[in-house]
Design a protein around this motif. Structure first.
Motif, PDB file in Angstrom:
ATOM      1  N   ARG A 381       0.827  -1.211   0.000  1.00  0.00           N
ATOM      2  CA  ARG A 381       0.000   0.000   0.000  1.00  0.00           C
ATOM      3  C   ARG A 381       0.864   1.265   0.000  1.00  0.00           C
ATOM      4  NH1 ARG A 381      -3.699  -3.355   2.813  1.00  0.00           N
ATOM      5  NH2 ARG A 381      -2.774  -3.019   4.869  1.00  0.00           N
ATOM      6  N   GLN A 382       1.942   1.256   0.772  1.00  0.00           N
ATOM      7  CA  GLN A 382       2.774   2.460   0.844  1.00  0.00           C
ATOM      8  C   GLN A 382       3.580   2.682  -0.419  1.00  0.00           C
ATOM      9  OE1 GLN A 382       4.820   3.313   4.561  1.00  0.00           O
ATOM     10  NE2 GLN A 382       3.514   1.868   5.682  1.00  0.00           N
ATOM     11  N   LEU A 383       3.881   1.597  -1.147  1.00  0.00           N
ATOM     12  CA  LEU A 383       4.580   1.738  -2.427  1.00  0.00           C
ATOM     13  C   LEU A 383       3.623   1.976  -3.587  1.00  0.00           C
ATOM     14  CD1 LEU A 383       7.287  -1.109  -2.248  1.00  0.00           C
ATOM     15  CD2 LEU A 383       7.661   1.361  -1.997  1.00  0.00           C
ATOM     16  N   GLY A 384       2.311   1.825  -3.325  1.00  0.00           N
ATOM     17  CA  GLY A 384       1.340   1.914  -4.406  1.00  0.00           C
ATOM     18  C   GLY A 384       1.452   0.751  -5.371  1.00  0.00           C
ATOM     19  N   LEU A 747     -11.086  -0.824   4.785  1.00  0.00           N
ATOM     20  CA  LEU A 747     -11.319   0.310   5.682  1.00  0.00           C
ATOM     21  C   LEU A 747     -10.194   1.329   5.666  1.00  0.00           C
ATOM     22  CD1 LEU A 747     -12.739  -1.582   8.796  1.00  0.00           C
ATOM     23  CD2 LEU A 747     -13.968  -0.691   6.804  1.00  0.00           C
ATOM     24  N   GLU A 748      -9.068   0.969   5.020  1.00  0.00           N
ATOM     25  CA  GLU A 748      -7.894   1.850   4.988  1.00  0.00           C
ATOM     26  C   GLU A 748      -7.387   2.132   6.398  1.00  0.00           C
ATOM     27  OE1 GLU A 748      -9.147   5.244   2.771  1.00  0.00           O
ATOM     28  OE2 GLU A 748      -9.003   4.211   0.839  1.00  0.00           O
ATOM     29  N   VAL A 749      -7.479   1.126   7.247  1.00  0.00           N
ATOM     30  CA  VAL A 749      -6.997   1.202   8.620  1.00  0.00           C
ATOM     31  C   VAL A 749      -6.272  -0.107   8.929  1.00  0.00           C
ATOM     32  CG1 VAL A 749      -7.616   1.447  11.048  1.00  0.00           C
ATOM     33  CG2 VAL A 749      -8.899   2.702   9.312  1.00  0.00           C
ATOM     34  N   GLU A 750      -5.112  -0.029   9.551  1.00  0.00           N
ATOM     35  CA  GLU A 750      -4.323  -1.228   9.825  1.00  0.00           C
ATOM     36  C   GLU A 750      -4.777  -1.895  11.125  1.00  0.00           C
ATOM     37  OE1 GLU A 750      -2.583  -2.056   7.451  1.00  0.00           O
ATOM     38  OE2 GLU A 750      -2.250  -0.185   6.370  1.00  0.00           O
ATOM     39  N   PHE A 751      -4.573  -3.228  11.177  1.00  0.00           N
ATOM     40  CA  PHE A 751      -4.928  -4.009  12.364  1.00  0.00           C
ATOM     41  C   PHE A 751      -3.678  -4.720  12.881  1.00  0.00           C
ATOM     42  CE2 PHE A 751      -8.859  -3.282  10.222  1.00  0.00           C
ATOM     43  CZ  PHE A 751      -9.805  -3.173  11.228  1.00  0.00           C
ATOM     44  N   TYR A 752      -3.529  -4.719  14.198  1.00  0.00           N
ATOM     45  CA  TYR A 752      -2.322  -5.273  14.800  1.00  0.00           C
ATOM     46  C   TYR A 752      -2.611  -6.332  15.861  1.00  0.00           C
ATOM     47  CZ  TYR A 752      -0.399  -1.207  12.490  1.00  0.00           C
ATOM     48  OH  TYR A 752      -0.048  -0.280  11.534  1.00  0.00           O
ATOM     49  N   GLU A 753      -3.870  -6.711  16.003  1.00  0.00           N
ATOM     50  CA  GLU A 753      -4.238  -7.683  17.025  1.00  0.00           C
ATOM     51  C   GLU A 753      -5.350  -8.578  16.500  1.00  0.00           C
ATOM     52  OE1 GLU A 753      -6.232  -7.691  21.509  1.00  0.00           O
ATOM     53  OE2 GLU A 753      -4.932  -6.035  20.903  1.00  0.00           O
ATOM     54  N   LEU A 754      -5.241  -9.861  16.787  1.00  0.00           N
ATOM     55  CA  LEU A 754      -6.297 -10.827  16.458  1.00  0.00           C
ATOM     56  C   LEU A 754      -7.089 -11.140  17.727  1.00  0.00           C
ATOM     57  CD1 LEU A 754      -4.422 -13.359  14.131  1.00  0.00           C
ATOM     58  CD2 LEU A 754      -6.093 -11.632  13.452  1.00  0.00           C
ATOM     59  N   PRO A 755      -8.354 -11.573  17.581  1.00  0.00           N
ATOM     60  CA  PRO A 755      -9.139 -11.636  16.346  1.00  0.00           C
ATOM     61  C   PRO A 755      -9.628 -10.254  15.931  1.00  0.00           C
ATOM     62  CG  PRO A 755     -10.484 -12.287  18.216  1.00  0.00           C
ATOM     63  CD  PRO A 755      -9.100 -12.076  18.755  1.00  0.00           C
ATOM     64  N   VAL A 756     -10.007 -10.144  14.645  1.00  0.00           N
ATOM     65  CA  VAL A 756     -10.571  -8.895  14.135  1.00  0.00           C
ATOM     66  C   VAL A 756     -12.079  -8.958  14.391  1.00  0.00           C
ATOM     67  CG1 VAL A 756     -10.818  -7.384  12.138  1.00  0.00           C
ATOM     68  CG2 VAL A 756      -8.768  -8.809  12.381  1.00  0.00           C
ATOM     69  N   THR A 757     -12.513  -8.276  15.426  1.00  0.00           N
ATOM     70  CA  THR A 757     -13.887  -8.378  15.908  1.00  0.00           C
ATOM     71  C   THR A 757     -14.726  -7.187  15.430  1.00  0.00           C
ATOM     72  OG1 THR A 757     -13.367  -7.161  17.919  1.00  0.00           O
ATOM     73  CG2 THR A 757     -13.066  -9.567  17.977  1.00  0.00           C
ATOM     74  N   PRO A 758     -16.064  -7.298  15.516  1.00  0.00           N
ATOM     75  CA  PRO A 758     -16.905  -6.141  15.169  1.00  0.00           C
ATOM     76  C   PRO A 758     -16.543  -4.888  15.939  1.00  0.00           C
ATOM     77  CG  PRO A 758     -18.240  -8.120  15.298  1.00  0.00           C
ATOM     78  CD  PRO A 758     -16.868  -8.502  15.768  1.00  0.00           C
ATOM     79  N   ASP A 759     -16.181  -5.033  17.226  1.00  0.00           N
ATOM     80  CA  ASP A 759     -15.780  -3.859  18.007  1.00  0.00           C
ATOM     81  C   ASP A 759     -14.547  -3.193  17.414  1.00  0.00           C
ATOM     82  OD1 ASP A 759     -17.866  -4.210  19.743  1.00  0.00           O
ATOM     83  OD2 ASP A 759     -16.668  -5.158  21.313  1.00  0.00           O
ATOM     84  N   GLN A 760     -13.578  -4.015  16.998  1.00  0.00           N
ATOM     85  CA  GLN A 760     -12.383  -3.454  16.371  1.00  0.00           C
ATOM     86  C   GLN A 760     -12.727  -2.751  15.064  1.00  0.00           C
ATOM     87  OE1 GLN A 760      -9.403  -6.517  15.875  1.00  0.00           O
ATOM     88  NE2 GLN A 760      -8.350  -5.879  17.720  1.00  0.00           N
ATOM     89  N   VAL A 761     -13.625  -3.352  14.286  1.00  0.00           N
ATOM     90  CA  VAL A 761     -14.016  -2.752  13.005  1.00  0.00           C
ATOM     91  C   VAL A 761     -14.683  -1.396  13.235  1.00  0.00           C
ATOM     92  CG1 VAL A 761     -15.560  -2.989  11.014  1.00  0.00           C
ATOM     93  CG2 VAL A 761     -14.181  -4.938  11.771  1.00  0.00           C
TER      94      VAL A 761
END
Length: 775
Positions: A381-384, A747-761
């Motif tokens: 993403r950062q390099l396009g 979402l154009e937002v990075e995630f750094y912890e699993l699981p990816v939950t609805p609250d995180q979204v």
């Protein structure tokens, strides 16, 4: 001749299992039995001031209460840090502090509640990040007293049970000269195996010999551990394993077997039975994952990887044995399936006040791939740059060296073909199926090696019977993966006989089964399959030599086909195997050959310990490459993630049985999706698990499973039987990063912890609205 390799075959254990005739440990009944109940610590970290079993021993029907004072020594082969019943100190909630033995489960339960334990609480550490913080309280103050494997490097005076470092090149210079450097911190929580069958065992000691019936992936390891614990000869410890109802690595560690063996040793006579409750399964055995880490990756303008640095901390729980090898396996796979010239990879097994961390399907690989594949998408993403193109530029291929210094060969497989197959399977992104949802795709590549002993042994014996059938014996455990069917196919193919005439002995018994290291590391088809093929070749050679004498031709002119032998070009003279199976008799009554018994032994060749200076070495016997992808939708109002499709491609060499192979991969993908979206053990600050049960610990149900596509790229492995290599764990490795990458892309937002939950979204959507970049 009809081939059995690559042809779907029904599972040979199917009838027993669907009719309920298959025996598991809980089905075994020896008439009069005693029952054990474990008294467990209520403290996450504390000194044991007093364990008083006076009232419990007075209950009618109680035969004994065993405490840590009766435990002779510590166990653990990576590092012997563990007494099977706590003595002087407890290190996690759920650790055994006593075991009650009674004539019934009800009486054992009643008496267990009467055991009085007095604790002196100590500070509790739950997260590995806190365990390595300056001034952290020590969980093992006497680590310098522990014996350990020569390649294990504990750090006394800290909570680090093992430190592993792998390096090459000049990392700092590469970072200085790089066009882009991406650095992040990641966390993957502890998760539970939730096997369908709980851990169970029955042990009986007659004053000389100890017999254990157990639900284990590692009967020979259990025997070795128990013999060491009780100062007995291995010949006097017998371990039997019937069918196992799911393992996923959680039954490869020794767990309840040494505990029950110690109890039986002190209460000789009747068999003693211990079957864990579902709640105990969360804190009375081992759990998996629990890894915190940082990764820093450098690339040039064209997306070529220049350098990679990782610092990994695997939470070991209160005792470290298996997590040591998990941390090392994760360390040398921390690059993912990519060529990177400059490396500095550091990995640690770290004590925490949580239940011990053990093998969990993937063995360190899912942890590091979650991190590395997130790095790769962020770089793209950062390099396009297209995420597929970035990976294609960097994947390992023949002639390039992996992190541990092994040069990839053609027969190691095609990582690029797997990536392109998943890209094509997902197709172009389309509009959401429900208006208002956000749709996106994500991919992640992987590689996996079996993390094994340098001398991991596998054996096989094929014994011919009077009617020309053959019985196959191995030490490999059938736990749902279909290994007994696969090994039967290999035997039948090599013996040139109908598969219906090859019988597999399902019960593994250390008294007569051939030696087997463990049923782990996705190595059974590869390693045990090699042993089976050798045993079948040995048996066939005996048959041919006997037939050569009868037909008066050289052995190499004897043809074996469909369970018969005949001189080359003369099928009308064919004689069935039954004529030679237990000895051919001449017309005058004299014997021609002895009974036919084939033997095969296999051990990987050339494996070494890591180089003490660089951490590199010939530590992996085989590699499997692959790629996984998902197509999903996100509901921005609820944060719910709806996975529509998953695709998985892996180069597992020649596929022996396409049906069971596909089932293995689909099962692994389903487990991985649960870890990606919902599975997480929640710990209170005092070390208690807050969701030790299926009410609060969610796993996928049938309604949650999306459409799945499994693709096999078949590059034959020169070292495997008929070109096969491992595939059992691999489907679990890259689904979580594929899911996270898809959501991050959407979402154009990075995630750094699993699981990816609805609250995180929902939090990510809010962050994006405010102009942030992370969740």
């Amino acid at each position: 001749m009809t081939t059995f390799i690559g042809v779907p075959q029904p599972r040979i254990d199917a009838f027993e299992k669907v009719t309920g005739q298959a025996d598991f440990v809980a089905d075994l009944n020896f008439g009069r039995m005693l029952h054990a109940r474990v008294v467990r610590s209520t403290q996450g970290h504390a000194r044991l001031r007093r364990v008083d079993a006076t009232r419990a021993r007075a209950v009618p029907g109680v035969r004994a209460v065993i405490t840590g004072e009766q435990c002779p020594k510590r166990i653990g082969f990576a590092i012997n840090d563990h007494t099977v019943i706590a003595c002087r100190k407890v290190r996690y909630v759920g650790e055994p502090v006593a075991v009650v033995v009674a004539v019934s489960e009800e009486i054992a339960d009643q008496a267990a509640r009467l055991v009085e334990v007095e604790y002196e609480p100590l500070p509790v550490i739950v997260h590995p990040r806190d365990a390595v913080a300056p001034g952290a309280p020590l969980i093992h103050e006497d680590m310098e007293e522990y014996a350990h494997d020569p390649v294990v490097h504990p750090q006394p005076g800290t909570n680090i049970a093992h430190r592993y470092r792998l390096w090459r090149g000049n990392v700092e210079q590469a970072f200085r000269e790089a066009h882009l450097v991406v650095e992040n911190e990641y966390w993957i929580p502890w998760i539970a195996h939730v096997q369908m069958e709980p851990h169970g065992a029955i042990a009986q000691y007659d004053g000389e010999r100890l017999t254990i019936y157990t639900s284990s992936q590692s009967p020979f390891y259990v025997r070795e551990t128990v013999a060491y614990l009780l100062d007995m000869s291995s010949a006097n410890v017998r371990v039997q394993v019937p069918y196992v109802g799911g393992g996923f690595g959680g039954k490869s560690d020794v767990t309840i077997e040494p505990l029950l063996a110690l109890v039986a040793y002190h209460v000789p006579g009747l068999p003693i039975r211990l079957i864990l409750t579902r709640e105990e399964m969360f804190f009375g055995t081992v759990n998996g994952r629990g890894c915190w880490g940082r990764m820093k990756t450098a690339v040039d303008r064209d997306g070529k990887l220049l350098a990679h640095q990782s610092e990994l901390y695997f939470g070991s729980g209160g005792y470290a044995d298996y997590s040591i090898w998990i941390s090392q396996g994760g360390g040398h796979n921390a690059t993912g399936p990519y060529y990177i010239p400059n490396l500095d990879l550091r990995s640690h097994a770290v004590y925490t006040n949580t239940p011990p961390t053990g093998a969990y399907r993937g063995y360190g690989h899912p942890e590091v791939h979650w991190m590395m594949e997130s790095q790769m998408d962020q770089i793209a993403r950062q390099l396009g740059m297209d995420a597929v193109e970035l990976r294609l530029r960097n994947l390992l291929r023949p002639g390039l060296q992996n992190a541990i210094g092994q040069t990839m060969k053609e027969y190691n497989g095609r990582a690029d073909a797997c990536l392109l197959a998943v890209r094509d399977a997902l197709g172009k992104e389309t509009t959401p199926t429900v208006p208002g949802r956000i749709r996106a795709q994500g991919i992640a590549c992987f590689m996996k090696s079996p993390v094994m002993k340098t001398n991991a042994q596998s054996g096989a014996v094929i014994k011919f019977n009077e009617d020309g059938t053959a019985t196959l014996f191995t030490g490999s455990i059938e736990m749902g993966q279909g290994v007994n069917t696969i090994l039967t196919q290999i035997a039948a193919e090599t013996l040139h006989m109908p598969i219906e005439q090859v019988q597999y002995a399902p019960v593994v018994d250390t008294e007569y089964s051939p030696q087997e290291w463990q049923t782990v590391a996705s190595h059974s088809t590869w390693a045990v399959g090699n042993a089976v093929r050798m045993a079948a070749e040995d048996a066939l050679e005996q048959l041919r030599h006997a037939a050569a004498l009868v037909f008066d031709v050289p052995p190499d002119e004897v043809v074996a086909d469909d369970g018969c032998l005949y001189p080359q070009g003369k099928p009308e003279k064919a004689l069935p195997y039954s004529r030679f199976a237990v000895g051919y008799t001449r017309p005058d009554g004299s014997a021609l050959n002895p009974p036919v018994i084939g033997r095969g032994m296999f051990v990987p060749r050339g494996l070494t310990f890591p180089d003490p200076a660089t951490g590199q070495g010939n530590m992996a016997a085989s590699w499997t490459f692959g790629c996984q992808g998902v197509d999903l939708e996100i509901d921005p109002d609820t944060g719910q993630i709806h996975v529509l499709r998953m695709a998985s491609a892996q180069d597992a060499g020649r596929i022996i049985n396409p049906v069971t192979a596909r089932g293995q991969v689909e099962g692994a993908m389903t487990m991985a999706l649960g870890a990606a979206l919902m599975e997480k053990l929640k710990f209170a600050p005092d070390g208690r698990i807050l969701n030790a049960g299926f009410v609060d610990y969610r796993i996928l149900c049938a309604a949650d499973v999306p459409e799945m596509e499994v693709i096999f790229i078949e590059t034959p492995d020169a070292t495997g039987p008929y070109g096969a290599r491992g595939l059992g764990e691999h489907g679990i490795v890259a689904i979580p990063p594929a899911v996270a990458n898809a959501v991050a892309r959407a979402l154009e937002v990075e995630f750094y912890e699993l699981p990816v939950t609805p609250d995180q979204v929902l939090a990510a959507l809010e962050t994006r609205r405010k102009g942030g970049v992370s969740a």
